[in-house]
Scaffold this motif. Structure first.
Motif, PDB file in Angstrom:
ATOM      1  N   GLN A  35       0.829  -1.220   0.000  1.00  0.00           N
ATOM      2  CA  GLN A  35       0.000   0.000   0.000  1.00  0.00           C
ATOM      3  C   GLN A  35       0.856   1.260   0.000  1.00  0.00           C
ATOM      4  OE1 GLN A  35      -2.387  -0.709   3.430  1.00  0.00           O
ATOM      5  NE2 GLN A  35      -3.981  -1.790   2.288  1.00  0.00           N
ATOM      6  N   GLN A  36       1.974   1.218   0.708  1.00  0.00           N
ATOM      7  CA  GLN A  36       2.814   2.411   0.828  1.00  0.00           C
ATOM      8  C   GLN A  36       3.584   2.735  -0.444  1.00  0.00           C
ATOM      9  OE1 GLN A  36       3.257   4.575   3.643  1.00  0.00           O
ATOM     10  NE2 GLN A  36       1.373   3.493   4.108  1.00  0.00           N
ATOM     11  N   CYS A  37       4.146   1.680  -1.076  1.00  0.00           N
ATOM     12  CA  CYS A  37       5.059   1.993  -2.190  1.00  0.00           C
ATOM     13  C   CYS A  37       4.933   1.044  -3.372  1.00  0.00           C
ATOM     14  CB  CYS A  37       6.506   2.011  -1.699  1.00  0.00           C
ATOM     15  SG  CYS A  37       7.073   0.411  -1.166  1.00  0.00           S
ATOM     16  N   GLY A  38       3.990   0.121  -3.337  1.00  0.00           N
ATOM     17  CA  GLY A  38       3.763  -0.751  -4.491  1.00  0.00           C
ATOM     18  C   GLY A  38       4.581  -2.030  -4.475  1.00  0.00           C
ATOM     19  N   ILE A  39       5.588  -2.106  -3.629  1.00  0.00           N
ATOM     20  CA  ILE A  39       6.471  -3.281  -3.658  1.00  0.00           C
ATOM     21  C   ILE A  39       5.715  -4.517  -3.152  1.00  0.00           C
ATOM     22  CG2 ILE A  39       8.569  -4.327  -2.697  1.00  0.00           C
ATOM     23  CD1 ILE A  39       9.806  -1.519  -2.646  1.00  0.00           C
ATOM     24  N   VAL A  40       5.701  -5.564  -3.995  1.00  0.00           N
ATOM     25  CA  VAL A  40       5.015  -6.808  -3.639  1.00  0.00           C
ATOM     26  C   VAL A  40       6.056  -7.810  -3.143  1.00  0.00           C
ATOM     27  CG1 VAL A  40       3.622  -8.718  -4.533  1.00  0.00           C
ATOM     28  CG2 VAL A  40       3.292  -6.408  -5.447  1.00  0.00           C
ATOM     29  N   LEU A  41       5.852  -8.297  -1.924  1.00  0.00           N
ATOM     30  CA  LEU A  41       6.770  -9.315  -1.386  1.00  0.00           C
ATOM     31  C   LEU A  41       6.120 -10.686  -1.520  1.00  0.00           C
ATOM     32  CD1 LEU A  41       8.023  -7.782   1.990  1.00  0.00           C
ATOM     33  CD2 LEU A  41       9.301  -7.989  -0.143  1.00  0.00           C
ATOM     34  N   GLY A  42       6.857 -11.650  -2.046  1.00  0.00           N
ATOM     35  CA  GLY A  42       6.327 -13.015  -2.165  1.00  0.00           C
ATOM     36  C   GLY A  42       6.229 -13.667  -0.796  1.00  0.00           C
ATOM     37  N   ASP A  43       5.667 -14.905  -0.795  1.00  0.00           N
ATOM     38  CA  ASP A  43       5.507 -15.640   0.466  1.00  0.00           C
ATOM     39  C   ASP A  43       6.829 -15.930   1.146  1.00  0.00           C
ATOM     40  OD1 ASP A  43       2.845 -15.816   0.007  1.00  0.00           O
ATOM     41  OD2 ASP A  43       2.974 -17.749  -1.053  1.00  0.00           O
ATOM     42  N   ASN A  44       7.889 -15.980   0.326  1.00  0.00           N
ATOM     43  CA  ASN A  44       9.157 -16.515   0.838  1.00  0.00           C
ATOM     44  C   ASN A  44      10.208 -15.419   1.073  1.00  0.00           C
ATOM     45  OD1 ASN A  44       9.306 -15.777  -1.749  1.00  0.00           O
ATOM     46  ND2 ASN A  44      10.304 -17.634  -2.526  1.00  0.00           N
ATOM     47  N   LYS A  45       9.762 -14.209   1.359  1.00  0.00           N
ATOM     48  CA  LYS A  45      10.737 -13.118   1.508  1.00  0.00           C
ATOM     49  C   LYS A  45      10.918 -12.695   2.974  1.00  0.00           C
ATOM     50  CE  LYS A  45      12.208 -12.767  -2.585  1.00  0.00           C
ATOM     51  NZ  LYS A  45      11.694 -12.121  -3.726  1.00  0.00           N
ATOM     52  N   LEU A  46      10.553 -13.576   3.882  1.00  0.00           N
ATOM     53  CA  LEU A  46      10.702 -13.249   5.300  1.00  0.00           C
ATOM     54  C   LEU A  46      12.167 -12.948   5.639  1.00  0.00           C
ATOM     55  CD1 LEU A  46       9.406 -12.964   8.066  1.00  0.00           C
ATOM     56  CD2 LEU A  46       9.592 -15.422   8.370  1.00  0.00           C
TER      57      LEU A  46
END
Ligand SMILES: C[S@@+](CC[C@H](N)C(=O)[O-])C[C@H]1O[C@@H](n2cnc3c(N)ncnc32)[C@H](O)[C@@H]1O
Length: 277
Positions: free
Chosen positions: A20-31
Motif C-alpha cells: 500500500q505504501q510503495c507498491g512493492i510486492v513481497l512473495g511468500d518466501n521473503k521473510l
C-alpha cells in the motif's frame, strides 16, 4: 524468543502495508529479506524486537519510522550508463528529433536511486553537445525522483566511492566528468550536476506537480509492482509526456498488456515506447 522472530500473521500484515505504501510486492518466501533489511532499524528506533518494530510501523502516527522502513525495503542496485543503449539512443535519435524545440528538452529519471541514471543522461547530453555543436540549442533539464530519502541525499551529494565508480564508467568519462575528492571518492563536476535537480516522489502518488516531460526513464522498478499498479503508473506517464514523448523501461521489463497509449519502437539494440498522438 529470538528478537528477530516474526509470526506469519505479522509478516502478512507487513506485506500489505508495504504494497500500500510503495507498491512493492513481497512473495511468500521473503521473510529472510524483511529480517535482514529491518533488523538494523531496531537500534535506531529503540525497539527490542522485529515484532515490535513491525507493529509500530503499522501505526499511522509513526511517520519517520514508516519512511525509514520503506527506504530500507527498496532495492537500489544501479550503475553508470546501465544497458548502454538508452544513452546511445538519446544521442543518435532522441536529441536530434527534439533539436528544434525552443525550450530545454525535459527528461525525468523516475527511480533515480543513487544518481547514476540521471547523471549518465546529463553526461550523454554533454557529449552530444560537444560533438554536435548547437545540437541542443536550449539545453536539457533533468529531474531525478525516488521514494528513498537516503538515495536522494546520495544523488544531491553526487560523490561516489571507488566501488560505485568502477561500475559502468569508461576511463575517459571518469576523467572528464568527475573531480577527485580524496579517499578514492570522486564528485560529479558542476556543469553536469547543474543539469539535474532532485525531489522526493512516490510513484503511487500524483505526478501532476512535476509538469510535462519529453522523455521518461522508469527502469528496473516496475518489476517490484503488481500488474494493476504498473498499469496505473504507465497511464500517469502517458499524462506526463508531451506529444511524441518517449518512455524507457528496464531491459527486462515490458509494457505487454499494460497500456495501449504507447507505440513500441524496436531500435536494435533496445526498445523504446513512444506516446501515441
Ligand atoms: C533498482 S533501482 C533502479 C535505479 C535506476 N532506475 C536503474 O535502472 O539503474 C529502483 C529504485 O526505485 C525506487 N523505488 C521503489 N519503489 C518506489 C516508489 N514507489 N516510488 C518511487 N521510487 C521507488 C527505489 O528506492 C530504488 O532507488
Amino acid at each position: 524468543m529470538e528478537n528477530k522472530h516474526l509470526e506469519q500473521s505479522e509478516y502478512d500484515q507487513f506485506r500489505t502495508f508495504l504494497e500500500q505504501q510503495c507498491g512493492i510486492v513481497l512473495g511468500d518466501n521473503k521473510l529472510y529479506l524483511v529480517k535482514s533489511r529491518l533488523a538494523p532499524l531496531m537500534a535506531r528506533f529503540n525497539v527490542a524486537s522485529l515484532s515490535q518494530l513491525v507493529s509500530k510501523t503499522l501505526s499511522p502516527h509513526e511517520r519517520q519510522l514508516r519512511a525509514a522502513v520503506v527506504d530500507a525495503m527498496t532495492t537500489n542496485e544501479t550503475l553508470w550508463f546501465r544497458d548502454q543503449y538508452p544513452f546511445e539512443l538519446l544521442k543518435t535519435k532522441i536529441f536530434p528529433e527534439f533539436s528544434d524545440l525552443r525550450r530545454p528538452i525535459k527528461i525525468w529519471s523516475a527511480a533515480s536511486s543513487s544518481g547514476q541514471e540521471p547523471y549518465s543522461i546529463a553526461m550523454s547530453a554533454s557529449e552530444h553537445q560537444s560533438k554536435q555543436l548547437g545540437g541542443l540549442k536550449m539545453g536539457v533539464q533533468i529531474t531525478g525522483t525516488d521514494i528513498s530519502n537516503t538515495m536522494l541525499d546520495m544523488c544531491k551529494n553526487a560523490e561516489y566511492d571507488s566501488l560505485a565508480l568502477a561500475r559502468g564508467l569508461s576511463v575517459e568519462r571518469r576523467q572528464k566528468f568527475f573531480t577527485d575528492s580524496g579517499n578514492g571518492m570522486a564528485k560529479v563536476v558542476e556543469p553536469i550536476r547543474k543539469m539535474v535537480s532532485f525531489r522526493h516522489l512516490n510513484l503511487l502518488d500524483s505526478y501532476a506537480l512535476l509538469g510535462k516531460f519529453d522523455v521518461i526513464f522508469c527502469r528496473n522498478v516496475l518489476i517490484y509492482f503488481s500488474p494493476e499498479v504498473k498499469s496505473k503508473i504507465i497511464a500517469q506517464f502517458a499524462q506526463s509526456l508531451n506529444p511524441k514523448g518517449y518512455l524507457f523501461l528496464g531491459a527486462s521489463e515490458s509494457m505487454a498488456g499494460l497500456s495501449n497509449e504507447f507505440e513500441m519502437l524496436r531500435c536494435n539494440p533496445g526498445i523504446i515506447y513512444q506516446k501515441k498522438t
